[in-house]
Motif scaffolding. Structure first.
Motif, short mmCIF file in Angstrom:
data_model
loop_
_atom_site.label_atom_id
_atom_site.label_comp_id
_atom_site.label_asym_id
_atom_site.label_seq_id
_atom_site.Cartn_x
_atom_site.Cartn_y
_atom_site.Cartn_z
N VAL A 1 -2.39 19.27 5.90
CA VAL A 1 -1.72 18.02 5.59
C VAL A 1 -2.80 17.05 5.15
O VAL A 1 -3.76 16.80 5.89
CB VAL A 1 -0.98 17.44 6.82
N LEU A 2 -2.66 16.54 3.93
CA LEU A 2 -3.62 15.58 3.41
C LEU A 2 -2.92 14.27 3.16
O LEU A 2 -1.86 14.23 2.50
CB LEU A 2 -4.24 16.09 2.10
N VAL A 3 -3.48 13.20 3.71
CA VAL A 3 -2.97 11.86 3.43
C VAL A 3 -3.91 11.24 2.41
O VAL A 3 -5.13 11.16 2.64
CB VAL A 3 -2.92 10.99 4.70
N GLN A 4 -3.34 10.83 1.27
CA GLN A 4 -4.15 10.21 0.22
C GLN A 4 -3.68 8.78 0.00
O GLN A 4 -2.48 8.52 -0.03
CB GLN A 4 -4.03 11.00 -1.08
N ALA A 5 -4.64 7.88 -0.12
CA ALA A 5 -4.36 6.47 -0.37
C ALA A 5 -5.04 6.07 -1.67
O ALA A 5 -5.96 6.73 -2.14
CB ALA A 5 -4.86 5.62 0.79
N GLU A 6 -4.59 4.99 -2.24
CA GLU A 6 -5.19 4.43 -3.45
C GLU A 6 -6.02 3.22 -3.08
O GLU A 6 -5.53 2.36 -2.35
CB GLU A 6 -4.10 3.98 -4.43
N PRO A 7 -7.26 3.09 -3.47
CA PRO A 7 -8.00 3.98 -4.36
C PRO A 7 -8.88 4.98 -3.61
O PRO A 7 -9.69 5.65 -4.23
CB PRO A 7 -8.88 2.99 -5.13
N GLU A 8 -8.71 5.07 -2.28
CA GLU A 8 -9.70 5.81 -1.47
C GLU A 8 -9.67 7.32 -1.68
O GLU A 8 -10.66 7.99 -1.46
CB GLU A 8 -9.52 5.50 0.01
N GLY A 9 -8.50 7.87 -2.01
CA GLY A 9 -8.37 9.33 -2.07
C GLY A 9 -7.96 9.88 -0.71
O GLY A 9 -7.20 9.22 0.01
N VAL A 10 -8.50 11.05 -0.36
CA VAL A 10 -8.10 11.68 0.91
C VAL A 10 -8.67 10.86 2.08
O VAL A 10 -9.88 10.70 2.21
CB VAL A 10 -8.60 13.13 0.97
N VAL A 11 -7.78 10.33 2.90
CA VAL A 11 -8.21 9.49 4.04
C VAL A 11 -8.00 10.19 5.37
O VAL A 11 -8.56 9.77 6.39
CB VAL A 11 -7.51 8.12 4.03
N CYS A 12 -7.15 11.23 5.39
CA CYS A 12 -6.86 11.88 6.66
C CYS A 12 -6.45 13.33 6.43
O CYS A 12 -5.84 13.66 5.41
CB CYS A 12 -5.74 11.12 7.37
N HIS A 13 -6.81 14.18 7.38
CA HIS A 13 -6.56 15.63 7.28
C HIS A 13 -6.07 16.16 8.62
O HIS A 13 -6.57 15.78 9.67
CB HIS A 13 -7.86 16.34 6.91
N VAL A 14 -5.08 17.05 8.55
CA VAL A 14 -4.68 17.85 9.71
C VAL A 14 -4.49 19.28 9.23
O VAL A 14 -3.75 19.54 8.28
CB VAL A 14 -3.38 17.32 10.35
N MET B 1 0.85 -1.18 0.00
CA MET B 1 0.00 0.00 0.00
C MET B 1 0.89 1.24 0.00
O MET B 1 1.79 1.35 0.82
CB MET B 1 -0.87 0.00 1.25
N SER B 2 0.63 2.16 -0.92
CA SER B 2 1.40 3.39 -0.88
C SER B 2 0.45 4.55 -0.56
O SER B 2 -0.72 4.54 -0.96
CB SER B 2 2.11 3.62 -2.21
N ILE B 3 0.97 5.50 0.19
CA ILE B 3 0.19 6.69 0.50
C ILE B 3 0.99 7.91 0.09
O ILE B 3 2.22 7.85 -0.05
CB ILE B 3 -0.19 6.78 1.99
N GLU B 4 0.26 9.00 -0.13
CA GLU B 4 0.90 10.25 -0.48
C GLU B 4 0.56 11.25 0.63
O GLU B 4 -0.58 11.33 1.06
CB GLU B 4 0.34 10.73 -1.82
N ILE B 5 1.57 11.99 1.08
CA ILE B 5 1.34 13.00 2.11
C ILE B 5 1.70 14.35 1.52
O ILE B 5 2.84 14.56 1.09
CB ILE B 5 2.23 12.73 3.34
N ASP B 6 0.73 15.24 1.47
CA ASP B 6 0.97 16.57 0.90
C ASP B 6 0.67 17.63 1.94
O ASP B 6 -0.25 17.48 2.75
CB ASP B 6 0.06 16.79 -0.32
N VAL B 7 1.44 18.70 1.88
CA VAL B 7 1.18 19.89 2.71
C VAL B 7 0.81 21.00 1.73
O VAL B 7 1.64 21.41 0.91
CB VAL B 7 2.41 20.28 3.54
N LEU B 8 -0.45 21.43 1.80
CA LEU B 8 -0.99 22.30 0.76
C LEU B 8 -1.55 23.58 1.36
O LEU B 8 -1.91 23.63 2.55
CB LEU B 8 -2.10 21.56 0.00
#
Ligand SMILES: CC(C)(COP(=O)(O)OP(=O)(O)OC[C@H]1O[C@@H](n2cnc3c(N)ncnc32)[C@H](O)[C@@H]1OP(=O)(O)O)[C@@H](O)C(=O)NCCC(=O)NCCS
Length: 175
Positions: free
Chosen positions: A47-60, A1-8
């Motif tokens: 901070v958005l954590v995005q997973a495949e295929p769910e999309g945004v799964v977590c927010h701070v 499982m890969s996740i992407e963490i972005d600070v936007l």
């Protein structure tokens, strides 16, 4: 499982975060919470954590704010809007996002301490991650004027210091 963490940017990324907020905090749920009716600030960064295929799964959300502590100015790094999709909790997403948010505040170099507000059932989560109760008064702005903020309890995170007690004025809306 890969996740992407972005600070936007907070405003620009709101459309990405909004469906998660609507799922975690629909109006009928917010109405039951201690902070119902409180007008809150908008996050400066997210901070958005995005997973495949769910999309945004977590927010701070991250809120940069010049506050006062016992009348002296300090830079607080506010944390708020911490939320993970209900079906994807206890997988470490909020811990990852919270760590990333604190790292942003540390890397920016300007923040004196982290500051968040949480309900009692979430306190062990934050205290297990280095946050300490602030045993003092919080004041903030609301549309009707300056008020004491007592709806949910404050917790601080040591960056350059961690105020243990006294009076913190948020000098604006809470988060
Ligand atoms: C509070 C909240 C954000 C936590 O999100 P989360 O993604 O489940 O958080 P984590 O997975 O990082 O950690 C939660 C717990 O799961 C544990 N955990 C993490 N990965 C795990 C895994 N793979 N297996 C089992 N447990 C795990 C963590 O250790 C933690 O327990 P601890 O606090 O006893 O250490 C989430 O419950 C939520 O969205 N609640 C509703 C909104 C809310 O109240 N937000 C807080 C506002 S202040």
């Amino acid at each position: 499982m890969s996740i992407e963490i972005d600070v936007l940017n907070g405003d620009a990324s709101w459309p990405m975060a909004e469906p998660l907020f609507n799922a975690v905090w629909p109006p009928e749920v917010v109405a039951t919470l201690p902070w119902a009716g409180i007008v809150s600030a908008h996050a400066d960064l997210r901070v958005l954590v995005q997973a495949e295929p769910e999309g945004v799964v977590c927010h701070v959300g991250i809120y940069r704010r010049e506050v006062t502590w016992n009348g002296r100015k300090f830079k607080a790094g506010g944390i708020g809007g911490v939320a993970t999709r209900a079906d994807l909790r206890r997988k470490g997403y909020a811990s990852i996002a919270l760590n990333a948010a604190v790292q942003v505040l540390k890397d920016e170099g300007a923040t004196d301490f982290g500051l968040l507000f949480c309900e009692p059932h979430n306190a062990p989560f934050y205290m297990g991650r280095g946050w300490k109760p602030f045993d003092g008064e919080i004041w903030c702005e609301q549309p009707a004027g300056r008020v004491r903020f007592e709806a949910i309890a404050p917790y601080v995170y040591h960056i350059k210091r961690a105020p243990p007690t006294g009076v913190i004025d948020l000098c604006g809306l809470p988060w």
